[in-house]
Motif scaffolding. Structure first.
Motif, PDB file in Angstrom:
ATOM      1  N   ALA A 210     -42.402  33.863  36.009  1.00 29.95           N
ATOM      2  CA  ALA A 210     -43.134  34.945  35.343  1.00 29.95           C
ATOM      3  C   ALA A 210     -42.609  35.191  33.937  1.00 29.95           C
ATOM      4  CB  ALA A 210     -43.023  36.229  36.176  1.00 29.95           C
ATOM      5  N   GLN A 211     -41.287  35.147  33.771  1.00 29.09           N
ATOM      6  CA  GLN A 211     -40.702  35.381  32.448  1.00 29.09           C
ATOM      7  C   GLN A 211     -40.998  34.226  31.493  1.00 29.09           C
ATOM      8  OE1 GLN A 211     -36.542  36.468  32.869  1.00 29.09           O
ATOM      9  NE2 GLN A 211     -37.027  37.787  34.613  1.00 29.09           N
ATOM     10  N   LYS A 212     -40.948  33.004  32.001  1.00 29.77           N
ATOM     11  CA  LYS A 212     -41.285  31.864  31.146  1.00 29.77           C
ATOM     12  C   LYS A 212     -42.742  31.932  30.692  1.00 29.77           C
ATOM     13  CE  LYS A 212     -37.826  28.495  32.753  1.00 29.77           C
ATOM     14  NZ  LYS A 212     -37.592  27.196  33.436  1.00 29.77           N
ATOM     15  N   LEU A 213     -43.599  32.452  31.554  1.00 32.14           N
ATOM     16  CA  LEU A 213     -45.015  32.596  31.203  1.00 32.14           C
ATOM     17  C   LEU A 213     -45.289  33.859  30.397  1.00 32.14           C
ATOM     18  CD1 LEU A 213     -46.695  31.477  34.562  1.00 32.14           C
ATOM     19  CD2 LEU A 213     -46.612  30.196  32.403  1.00 32.14           C
ATOM     20  N   ALA A 214     -44.249  34.688  30.203  1.00 31.94           N
ATOM     21  CA  ALA A 214     -44.372  35.949  29.448  1.00 31.94           C
ATOM     22  C   ALA A 214     -45.472  36.837  30.026  1.00 31.94           C
ATOM     23  CB  ALA A 214     -44.617  35.667  27.964  1.00 31.94           C
ATOM     24  N   GLU A 436     -51.439  26.635  15.201  1.00 32.47           N
ATOM     25  CA  GLU A 436     -51.114  28.041  15.441  1.00 32.47           C
ATOM     26  C   GLU A 436     -50.490  28.188  16.836  1.00 32.47           C
ATOM     27  OE1 GLU A 436     -55.579  28.125  14.608  1.00 32.47           O
ATOM     28  OE2 GLU A 436     -54.070  26.521  14.860  1.00 32.47           O
ATOM     29  N   THR A 437     -49.451  29.002  16.903  1.00 29.30           N
ATOM     30  CA  THR A 437     -48.784  29.228  18.181  1.00 29.30           C
ATOM     31  C   THR A 437     -48.278  30.653  18.270  1.00 29.30           C
ATOM     32  OG1 THR A 437     -46.988  28.486  19.634  1.00 29.30           O
ATOM     33  CG2 THR A 437     -46.551  28.412  17.271  1.00 29.30           C
ATOM     34  N   THR A 438     -48.284  31.171  19.482  1.00 29.13           N
ATOM     35  CA  THR A 438     -47.709  32.501  19.719  1.00 29.13           C
ATOM     36  C   THR A 438     -46.319  32.382  20.336  1.00 29.13           C
ATOM     37  OG1 THR A 438     -48.756  32.576  21.905  1.00 29.13           O
ATOM     38  CG2 THR A 438     -49.978  33.544  20.059  1.00 29.13           C
ATOM     39  N   TYR A 439     -45.855  31.150  20.502  1.00 24.45           N
ATOM     40  CA  TYR A 439     -44.545  30.955  21.116  1.00 24.45           C
ATOM     41  C   TYR A 439     -43.457  31.392  20.130  1.00 24.45           C
ATOM     42  CZ  TYR A 439     -41.021  28.826  24.129  1.00 24.45           C
ATOM     43  OH  TYR A 439     -39.964  28.623  24.974  1.00 24.45           O
ATOM     44  N   PRO A 440     -42.449  32.151  20.579  1.00 19.38           N
ATOM     45  CA  PRO A 440     -41.426  32.677  19.654  1.00 19.38           C
ATOM     46  C   PRO A 440     -40.477  31.574  19.163  1.00 19.38           C
ATOM     47  CG  PRO A 440     -40.841  33.195  21.924  1.00 19.38           C
ATOM     48  CD  PRO A 440     -42.225  32.596  21.977  1.00 19.38           C
ATOM     49  N   LEU A 441     -39.684  31.928  18.160  1.00 18.38           N
ATOM     50  CA  LEU A 441     -38.742  30.964  17.604  1.00 18.38           C
ATOM     51  C   LEU A 441     -37.696  30.556  18.637  1.00 18.38           C
ATOM     52  CD1 LEU A 441     -38.202  32.489  14.055  1.00 18.38           C
ATOM     53  CD2 LEU A 441     -39.564  30.479  14.680  1.00 18.38           C
ATOM     54  N   ARG A 442     -37.316  31.468  19.527  1.00 18.13           N
ATOM     55  CA  ARG A 442     -36.387  31.163  20.593  1.00 18.13           C
ATOM     56  C   ARG A 442     -36.992  31.631  21.923  1.00 18.13           C
ATOM     57  NH1 ARG A 442     -33.634  27.509  20.508  1.00 18.13           N
ATOM     58  NH2 ARG A 442     -32.098  28.382  21.939  1.00 18.13           N
ATOM     59  N   PRO A 443     -36.655  30.988  23.044  1.00 17.12           N
ATOM     60  CA  PRO A 443     -37.237  31.393  24.330  1.00 17.12           C
ATOM     61  C   PRO A 443     -37.062  32.883  24.585  1.00 17.12           C
ATOM     62  CG  PRO A 443     -35.991  29.344  24.574  1.00 17.12           C
ATOM     63  CD  PRO A 443     -35.734  29.837  23.183  1.00 17.12           C
ATOM     64  N   ASP A 444     -38.157  33.548  24.938  1.00 18.46           N
ATOM     65  CA  ASP A 444     -38.115  34.997  25.082  1.00 18.46           C
ATOM     66  C   ASP A 444     -37.686  35.467  26.453  1.00 18.46           C
ATOM     67  OD1 ASP A 444     -40.398  34.012  26.246  1.00 18.46           O
ATOM     68  OD2 ASP A 444     -41.794  35.162  25.007  1.00 18.46           O
ATOM     69  N   TRP A 445     -37.389  34.519  27.372  1.00 19.18           N
ATOM     70  CA  TRP A 445     -36.917  34.934  28.691  1.00 19.18           C
ATOM     71  C   TRP A 445     -35.397  34.818  28.816  1.00 19.18           C
ATOM     72  CZ3 TRP A 445     -39.020  30.203  27.673  1.00 19.18           C
ATOM     73  CH2 TRP A 445     -38.269  29.090  28.009  1.00 19.18           C
ATOM     74  N   LEU A 446     -34.745  34.240  27.785  1.00 22.80           N
ATOM     75  CA  LEU A 446     -33.295  34.086  27.812  1.00 22.80           C
ATOM     76  C   LEU A 446     -32.618  35.286  27.158  1.00 22.80           C
ATOM     77  CD1 LEU A 446     -32.970  30.320  26.833  1.00 22.80           C
ATOM     78  CD2 LEU A 446     -32.799  31.325  29.116  1.00 22.80           C
ATOM     79  N   PRO A 447     -31.415  35.658  27.607  1.00 25.28           N
ATOM     80  CA  PRO A 447     -30.714  36.806  26.980  1.00 25.28           C
ATOM     81  C   PRO A 447     -30.374  36.517  25.533  1.00 25.28           C
ATOM     82  CG  PRO A 447     -29.411  35.824  28.791  1.00 25.28           C
ATOM     83  CD  PRO A 447     -30.683  35.065  28.708  1.00 25.28           C
TER      84      PRO A 447
END
Length: 447
Positions: A210-214, A436-447
């Motif tokens: 779920a977190q990887k899929l945001a 175009e991408t909505t993916y962040p610069l760094r994984p958003d599920w990692l601390p």
């Protein structure tokens, strides 16, 4: 006197030749001696009273009938052993049938087989009797060989896929409840510690997906090959997501829909009995595929990942979670035991092939993670559940099917531990035509 106590030495001596000098039929011990080399780490006890190997061995292979010996001789390797074991003609004494891991480990690591020279093999066959080399009918749990499955259509046609899925998943929901535990989740869990309970680890897996899929409230999730709806229910309950799952197993779909209603998730979650290819044509914010890729066939990867891409809105994320080969060059098809008794038509590819196919389908891969050690821990937990609930499971599905499961899960655990197979999660997005991408610069599920 039991077979184990009958002979304390290496092997029982052949019978004294009868009058006329005709050679007596070889004993089970004679056959085992001819096909192995070196000291045996286990005891072998035959239906004819012969024995071989140390009397104080912790594990005894009890060949209980002529049929069992014929199974072993006519299908050398894992298929013959599986036939004899599933039918009850071969016993693995000293281990529980719900978890024969230690017996499999000893057989793999310490028993050394030999191929007799042609003249010796022919002499042994003549002495045994050629009728002993006619394959007995296989146990009823065995599926047809690949070449005979055309009665259900070509490999990975809709009809044949439905039959293959039913063979494995439509066994008994009550059986699965005992083996899989409360989560009814039949995929690799995620352990923060080996001491985590199976339920904790399965919840952690769903949360990781779920977190990887945001996932966020109001989003729409498609879960293909959803099983008993674990991901669908988790996404709806914990994230407020509108989640749809599809499965080819009617028994799974019925159980999942009942669970959705029981948990008060009607209106947010739904599971349908559908081939993934018949999933609704609209686009979703996220797609999860947890344990389905193994069933679709490697040659169908382009169509499969293309289908998943088309179900994603621009910017949407795909999480593909599947078992893989450790080597990208390894054969795709599974061995005879897995193909006949566990996953008919199942195929595995290496992680490189999975990532390449996702890329070639027009998706952008952002992250990959190997969870093979987690699957070994998951399988060990399932085996413990099977052992703890053995009598119920046997009453529900029969001793033969229960033995299939113990053998398959213990063997799979060993394969994951030894890096024979792996479990990879691959995260990708549908990028826009101009990048175009909505993916962040760094994984958003990692601390």
């Amino acid at each position: 006197m039991s077979l184990i106590d009958r002979d304390q030495g290496a092997a029982s001596a052949p019978a004294t030749p009868p009058a006329g000098g005709r050679r007596p039929r070889p004993t089970v011990a004679d056959v085992v001696r001819a096909l192995t080399t070196g000291a045996l780490p286990v005891r072998v006890a035959g239906y004819d009273g012969s024995a071989l190997g140390p009397a104080d061995a912790g594990i005894t292979l009890a060949i209980r009938s002529e049929r069992g010996l014929s199974y072993l001789l006519t299908a050398p390797g894992d298929l013959g052993m599986a036939r004899a074991y599933v039918s009850g003609d071969l016993g693995l004494e000293g281990v529980h049938p719900g978890d024969p891991y230690e017996a499999l480990r000893v057989l793999k690591d310490e028993v050394r087989l030999r191929v007799p020279p042609v003249a010796e093999a022919l002499s042994l066959a003549r002495a045994l009797g050629w009728e002993r080399l006619l394959p007995p009918p296989p146990p009823p749990q065995e599926a047809l060989p690949r070449w005979k499955r055309v009665v259900n259509g070509l490999r990975h046609s809709r009809t044949r896929d439905s039959s293959a899925i039913s063979h494995h998943y439509d066994v008994s929901n009550a059986f699965y409840e005992k083996v899989l535990g409360e989560s009814m989740t039949y995929t690799c869990a995620v352990f923060r510690s080996p001491d985590d309970s199976l339920e904790t680890a399965q919840a952690a897996k769903y949360d990781l997906v779920a977190q990887k899929l945001a996932l966020k409230a109001g989003m729409r999730l498609l879960d293909v090959g959803c099983g008993w709806g674990g991901m669908v229910r988790h996404a709806a309950r914990e994230y407020g997501v509108q989640a749809l799952g599809v499965t080819l197993s009617r028994a799974q779909a019925q159980w999942a829909q009942a669970a959705i209603e029981r948990e008060g998730l009607t209106g947010l979650a739904e599971v349908r009995h559908l081939d993934y290819r018949d999933a609704p044509p609209e686009q979703f914010d996220a797609v999860s595929s947890i344990g389905l890729t193994e069933h679709i066939g490697v040659r169908n990867y382009p169509a499969y990942f293309g289908f998943l891409r088309n179900r994603l809105r621009p910017g949407g994320r795909l999480l593909n979670h599947c078992i893989t080969r450790a080597d990208n060059r390894a054969p795709h098809r599974s061995g005879a035991f897995i193909d006949r008794y566990v996953f008919p038509d199942g195929e595995l590819a290496g992680p490189g092939r999975i990532i390449s196919e996702i890329h070639d389908a027009g998706l952008e891969v952002h992250h990959e993670e190997n969870l093979r050690q987690h699957y070994a821990l998951t399988l060990a937990a399932w085996c413990r559940n099977l052992v703890a609930n053995w009598d119920f499971c046997v009453s529900e599905v029969g001793a033969g099917t229960a033995r299939v499961w113990g053998l398959y899960m213990a063997g799979s655990r060993m394969a994951f531990e030894r890096n024979g197979i792996q479990l990879h999660q691959v995260l990708a997005t549908r990028t826009g035509p101009a990048g175009e991408t909505t993916y962040p610069l760094r994984p958003d599920w990692l601390p």
